[in-house]
Design an enzyme around this catalytic site. Structure first.
Site, PDB file in Angstrom:
ATOM      1  CG  LEU A 125     -74.189  63.687 -13.547  1.00  0.00           C
ATOM      2  CD1 LEU A 125     -74.440  62.649 -14.636  1.00  0.00           C
ATOM      3  CD2 LEU A 125     -74.903  64.984 -13.875  1.00  0.00           C
ATOM      4  CG  ASP A 126     -78.750  64.756  -8.050  1.00  0.00           C
ATOM      5  OD1 ASP A 126     -77.810  65.234  -7.389  1.00  0.00           O
ATOM      6  OD2 ASP A 126     -79.779  65.386  -8.343  1.00  0.00           O
ATOM      7  NE  ARG A 127     -78.405  56.568  -4.308  1.00  0.00           N
ATOM      8  CZ  ARG A 127     -77.698  55.716  -3.563  1.00  0.00           C
ATOM      9  NH1 ARG A 127     -77.342  54.553  -4.083  1.00  0.00           N
ATOM     10  NH2 ARG A 127     -77.366  56.024  -2.336  1.00  0.00           N
TER      11      ARG A 127
END
Length: 294
Positions: A125-127
């Site tokens: 997942l993105d940050r």
């Protein structure tokens, strides 16, 4: 220990015939402590029915105390560990951050628990997106998941708090995503460098200038949800990069709430769920014209 059931039985009877050196009371205690799983789920009922082909797993020794983790573990077995990643934490390292990542934290965690313990990245997942992330605990499991990830995954569900209320309240967005030289994704014309993206959405609740959306990805492209919600005219709250005007929670209001997939070892469908952060719902309390939350 792990067995495959060959004929109809009950759990206690099955364990008594397969576990040596344990009395009937010992087996009942092991069940009561939740040390037995059937088809990946903890079962404590001694008379639980078993059918041929079911997989029974039992931990017959007391596990050592686990080191602390800064996030919840949603599920763990011999092959995988599934976490609820907080917003602001990278899944894996980038050029600027090598240590404070979910991968690095879990690697240390596994090494403390088991000599030679490791984790392997399966997806990410993105940050700024919180929610469900699955890691493999051995290379065999990693390869099994990644070799046909798109076919194995049955649902990638998200909850997004968006600005305004979409009309209609449910539907889908289909576009071709392209990337600028500064790595910004946008919907553009089809072509060799464009990737088709399809996002299904449904309004869960609305009010106070926001709507909570249930989102189902048909394709998994970079920043797909963020681009498509912006294309609808309802960007995700906190997403300044994609035209959001508000930042009520000091974060991107996007959460991966369900990962449903086929287990490569058992062939069974598994679903890992993490409820969206409570402030998402508080910010879209139902107004007079809003839809009641579900």
């Amino acid at each position: 220990m792990r067995w495959t059931v060959e004929e109809t039985d009950t759990l206690l009877s099955f364990l008594l015939s397969h576990v040596t050196g344990k009395s009937r009371n010992n087996i009942k205690s092991i069940l009561a402590r939740g040390q037995v799983r059937v088809e990946g789920k903890v079962v404590r009922q001694f008379d639980s029915p078993l059918a041929a082909g079911m997989v029974v797993e039992a931990v017959l020794w007391a596990e050592p105390p686990r080191p602390e983790l800064p996030f919840p573990v949603l599920f763990e077995d011999q092959d995988i560990i599934v976490i609820d990643k907080p917003a602001g934490l990278l899944t894996i390292a980038n050029d600027k951050e090598k240590v404070r990542t979910a991968y690095h934290i879990l690697t240390d965690y596994m090494a403390q628990r088991t000599k030679g313990g490791r984790v392997f990245v399966v997806h990410r997942l993105d940050r700024d997106t919180s929610g469900v992330v699955l890691f493999a605990k051995n290379e065999e499991a990693k390869r099994a998941f990644q070799s046909d990830w798109d076919q194995r995954v049955r649902r990638r569900g998200y909850r997004a708090l968006v600005e305004g209320v979409p009309d209609p309240e449910q539907g889908y967005v289909k576009s071709f995503l392209r990337e600028t030289s500064t790595h910004l994704m946008y919907s553009g014309a089809p072509g060799r460098d464009a990737k088709e993206a399809i996002t299904h959405y449904r309004t869960v609740c609305a009010g106070g200038g926001y709507a909570l959306m249930d989102i189902d990805l048909e394709t998994g492209r970079k920043n797909q949800i963020r681009v498509h919600m912006s294309d609808l005219g309802h960007p995700i709250a906190g997403d300044k990069q994609y035209k959001a005007k508000t930042n009520p929670l000091g974060r991107l209001c996007l959460h991966a709430n369900e990962l449903r997939l086929i287990d490569p070892r058992t062939g069974a469908e598994r679903s890992f769920v993490s409820r969206e952060p409570a402030p998402f719902r508080r910010l879209c309390r139902t107004g007079g014209a809003g839809k009641k939350g579900v």
